[in-house]
Design an enzyme around this catalytic site. Structure first.
Site, PDB file in Angstrom:
ATOM      1  CG  LEU A   1      18.033   6.923  -4.214  1.00  0.00           C
ATOM      2  CD1 LEU A   1      16.707   6.172  -4.305  1.00  0.00           C
ATOM      3  CD2 LEU A   1      19.127   6.150  -4.946  1.00  0.00           C
ATOM      4  CG  ASP A   2      20.226  10.524  -9.600  1.00  0.00           C
ATOM      5  OD1 ASP A   2      19.252  10.560 -10.369  1.00  0.00           O
ATOM      6  OD2 ASP A   2      21.071   9.607  -9.605  1.00  0.00           O
ATOM      7  CE1 TYR A   3      12.830  16.155  -8.983  1.00  0.00           C
ATOM      8  CE2 TYR A   3      13.272  16.272 -11.346  1.00  0.00           C
ATOM      9  CZ  TYR A   3      12.440  16.519 -10.263  1.00  0.00           C
ATOM     10  OH  TYR A   3      11.236  17.131 -10.448  1.00  0.00           O
ATOM     11  CG  ASP A   4      15.833  12.222 -13.748  1.00  0.00           C
ATOM     12  OD1 ASP A   4      14.632  12.516 -13.592  1.00  0.00           O
ATOM     13  OD2 ASP A   4      16.645  12.943 -14.371  1.00  0.00           O
ATOM     14  CB  SER A   5      18.005   7.411  -9.013  1.00  0.00           C
ATOM     15  OG  SER A   5      19.065   7.571  -9.922  1.00  0.00           O
TER      16      SER A   5
END
Length: 258
Positions: free
Chosen positions: A121-125
């Site tokens: 998952l990307d950093y902000d998800s």
């Protein structure tokens, strides 16, 4: 129907210190109660090394033999563990980071040897990440051939219409790396400024949900993954994890062709 194994083979398995009664093994693998597993054996649904076994009490070595139920492989290794983890925002989907940011290792620690995340998952998800030290399971979960459905709850900037949601499913959108469609898109809630949608898709491409909605003018404010195949995020708190049961691992394995 007679048992396909010879007396010599049975005697060998009985003396093997790693051998276990077949019905007990199936119960441990999540196929149901011991009685239910006995019925599966007598009904002729269980094979060991390609041979049908119908006699109760047959002992097998799960480390050396291949057991199948209804054609699907039974996979048991006491050293394998699979986790469901709830990744918070601003945690890197990696086991280490030279920049010193929080990673998945900071959540699971060093309790499990050679454990690794299956996908990112990307950093902000936020939301569900599966982790395992089962290399075969990991390869299948991440291989494009076996892409399983992934479910997300996305909070979008702006008020998106049901028509646009349906178009994302029927037609899709063109991104830099090609056309992409959603499998499902439903509006959960909306107001003048934001819309919350439930999204299901198979693609595991980088930042795919954010890119899809960003391309049509609805940037994603918040993104939470709630399900991967049959495995749900459930009540796992952010920054926590739980060990999947054998039944859950079996259902995940089946979903990715194992």
């Amino acid at each position: 129907m007679p048992n396909a194994y010879s007396r010599a083979q049975k005697a060998h398995f009985h003396d093997d210190q790693n051998a276990i009664r077949l019905q007990k093994l199936l119960a441990q693998a999540g196929f149901g109660s011991r009685r239910k597993c006995e019925d599966m054996i007598t009904e002729g649904r269980v094979e060991v090394d390609g041979e049908l076994v119908t006699e109760l009490g047959t002992r097998v070595d799960p480390q050396r033999q291949q057991i199948r139920v209804d054609g699907s492989r039974v996979r048991i290794n006491p050293n394998h563990v699979t986790l469901a983890l709830n990744k918070p925002k601003r945690v890197l989907s990696a086991m280490e980071d030279p920049k010193g940011r929080y990673t998945l290792r900071d959540i699971v620690g060093d309790k499990y040897e050679r454990i690794f995340h299956m996908g990112r998952l990307d950093y902000d998800s936020e939301g569900l990440i599966l982790m395992t030290n089962d290399g075969e399971l990991s390869q299948h979960v991440m291989h494009p051939k076996y892409e399983v459905e992934k479910t997300y709850i996305a909070t979008l900037e702006g008020k998106i219409s049901g028509t646009v949601c349906r178009r994302l499913v029927t037609t899709g959108v063109q991104l830099d790396d090609g056309w992409i469609k959603l499998d499902h898109c439903a509006i959960i809630d909306s107001n003048r400024d934001t819309t919350i949608v439930k999204v299901v898709l198979h693609s595991g491409k980088n930042r795919i949900v954010r890119r899809i909605f960003g391309s049509i003018g609805f940037p994603v404010r918040r993104l939470v993954r709630t399900q991967i195949g049959p495995i749900k995020l459930g009540e796992i708190k952010p920054g926590s994890y739980r060990v999947l049961s054998q039944t859950e691992v079996r259902s995940l394995s089946k979903a990715v062709g194992l």
